[in-house]
Design a protein around this motif. Structure first.
Motif, mmCIF file in Angstrom:
data_model
loop_
_atom_site.group_PDB
_atom_site.id
_atom_site.type_symbol
_atom_site.label_atom_id
_atom_site.label_comp_id
_atom_site.label_asym_id
_atom_site.label_seq_id
_atom_site.Cartn_x
_atom_site.Cartn_y
_atom_site.Cartn_z
ATOM 1 N N ALA A 1 -32.239 49.649 -51.558
ATOM 2 C CA ALA A 1 -32.693 48.749 -52.635
ATOM 3 C C ALA A 1 -32.424 47.313 -52.239
ATOM 4 O O ALA A 1 -31.397 46.979 -51.682
ATOM 5 C CB ALA A 1 -31.946 49.081 -53.929
ATOM 6 N N LYS A 2 -33.395 46.471 -52.551
ATOM 7 C CA LYS A 2 -33.266 45.067 -52.186
ATOM 8 C C LYS A 2 -32.559 44.298 -53.303
ATOM 9 O O LYS A 2 -32.707 44.612 -54.438
ATOM 10 C CB LYS A 2 -34.644 44.464 -51.926
ATOM 11 N N SER B 1 -38.649 49.081 -50.484
ATOM 12 C CA SER B 1 -37.513 49.472 -51.319
ATOM 13 C C SER B 1 -37.736 50.923 -51.726
ATOM 14 O O SER B 1 -38.853 51.448 -51.637
ATOM 15 C CB SER B 1 -37.406 48.587 -52.565
#
Length: 427
Positions: free
Chosen positions: A426-427, A227
């Motif tokens: 971004a996860k 990320s």
């Protein structure tokens, strides 16, 4: 963790069956028994009370059920199996009334008998460990989870419970040991450690103020659960390591840009200036363009300076593209390989990676370089650009530790082809 008590009660009722009759409980298992201690039957006078107790438990009439269980328990000369059945009744009652002390006592008594199969023992221990965990009685949860693991050391769910019980007890050293054992098992099985386990391990290291351990976890994070935040945290830690060479600052910026971790206009400006100083105006142009695309250049009180930088970079990049071939000729006649390495990487930046790789290799072979580490780092990056990870890895593996180049090289290998475009989403 999931709630346990209701599942436990359901399991107990299922195990007890639908009813009791004298000399009939568990007759199939009784037929397999070879000695009196394993006779799974009850006396006639206990059959009716047991059936009544079961009915009361099913109707959740717990006080009356307890009264009848106590009366049954007062009978003399109870057989081992009758004691076992009474303990099972107590477990159902304890589960229904959330009496974990009674639950633990009853299960403990049952575990000492021969009337439970190994799989049933694991079930009981599992449920009891989970019950204590849910009630935040972590010392007891630790005790029972360790008993489970003594019988089945490979249980991932129980290892997980044990690690979290240690963590919530503020026993961070034991939590670290347990989580690392889980991760080691993941690695041996060639599967990715879960992000949840890695985050818990990172938190343990933070509580212990173990910066080296925390950095190791970040390394695993960017490998398996990349990320933007994990990449940024790890890269800035690499920069702060003792001995990190200032000449590699541009290489650090390259990874920061690749992982979307340049956060303000000043960083884009500095990276552009460093690229210009390195004789790589094409890279400076790419950097300036990225800064404008991110709306971090070209606005605010520095907008005019940003425009001046862009004009200067664009002009130098155009001029440089016209003089690449002449620069190559001069580099080939030099006594040392520095010029070949530099012009070679310039070709890579200008989209001619194959030609650039050949020149970098010639420069390394010629020798006389100020930094062999830097040259091999750039060669590896060039190989990654053409998709040859094997040769990139070979080049990176020959780097000497100490100046930060080997750390940056390792991180370049974590960028998978699919992640090259946007590895830090971004996860």
């Amino acid at each position: 963790m999931k709630k346990i008590s209701f599942l436990f009660a359901a399991m107990m009722f299922s195990a007890l069956g639908t009813g009791f009759s004298p000399l009939s409980i568990g007759l199939t298992q009784a037929a397999e028994a070879t000695d009196q201690s394993k006779q799974m039957s009850v006396r006639a006078e206990m059959g009716k009370p047991l059936a009544e107790i079961q009915d009361l438990l099913e109707k959740k009439q717990y006080p009356l059920a307890l009264e009848k269980i106590n009366a049954l328990n007062a009978l003399d000369k109870k057989t081992p199996y009758e004691l076992f059945i009474i303990d099972r009744m107590h477990t159902v009652l304890a589960a229904g009334t959330n009496d974990t002390a009674m639950l633990a006592q009853s299960v403990e008594a049952m575990l000492t008998t021969d009337f439970l199969k190994p799989s049933e023992k694991l079930q009981f221990i599992d449920v009891l460990a989970g019950t204590f965990y849910n009630e935040k009685k972590y010392p007891e949860a630790i005790t029972w989870s360790k008993r489970y693991l003594a019988l089945d050391s490979q249980s991932e769910s129980m290892q997980k419970l044990l690690a979290r019980a240690y963590y919530l007890s503020a026993d961070y050293p034991n939590a670290i040991t347990t989580i690392k054992a889980i991760i080691s098992g993941d690695q041996q099985a060639k599967r990715a450690p879960t992000e949840e386990n890695l985050r818990l391990l990172a938190s343990c290291y933070q509580h212990e103020k173990n910066d080296a351990g925390y950095t190791e976890v970040l390394d695993l994070m960017v490998q398996h659960h990349p990320s933007r935040e994990y990449w940024g945290d790890l890269l800035y830690r690499v920069e702060r390591q003792a001995g990190f060479a200032d000449r590699l600052r541009l290489d650090l910026y390259r990874l920061l840009l690749k992982t979307n971790n340049l956060d303000d206009g000043a960083q884009y400006v500095e990276m552009s200036e460093l690229a210009m100083l390195a004789g790589l105006p094409a890279e400076a142009k790419t950097t300036v363009d990225a800064g404008y695309a991110a709306n971090l250049l070209g606005s605010g009180k520095e907008a005019a300076k940003h425009k001046q930088l862009r004009d200067r970079v664009y002009k130098q990049a155009a001029d440089d593209a016209k003089s690449l071939d002449s620069g190559e000729a001069a580099a080939k006649t030099a006594k040392v390989g520095t010029g070949l390495v530099n012009i070679g990487y310039n070709y890579v930046i200008n989209g001619q990676a194959e030609k650039g790789i050949a020149l970098i290799e010639q420069g390394i072979a010629k020798g006389g370089l100020k930094s062999l580490n830097e040259a091999k780092l750039h060669l590896g990056i060039a190989y990654l650009q053409v998709g040859d990870r094997a040769k990139a890895s070979d080049s990176f593996s020959s780097l000497q530790a100490g100046d930060g180049a080997s750390d940056l090289a390792r991180l370049w290998l974590y960028l998978r082809p699919a992640a090259d475009a946007a590895p830090a989403a971004a996860k």
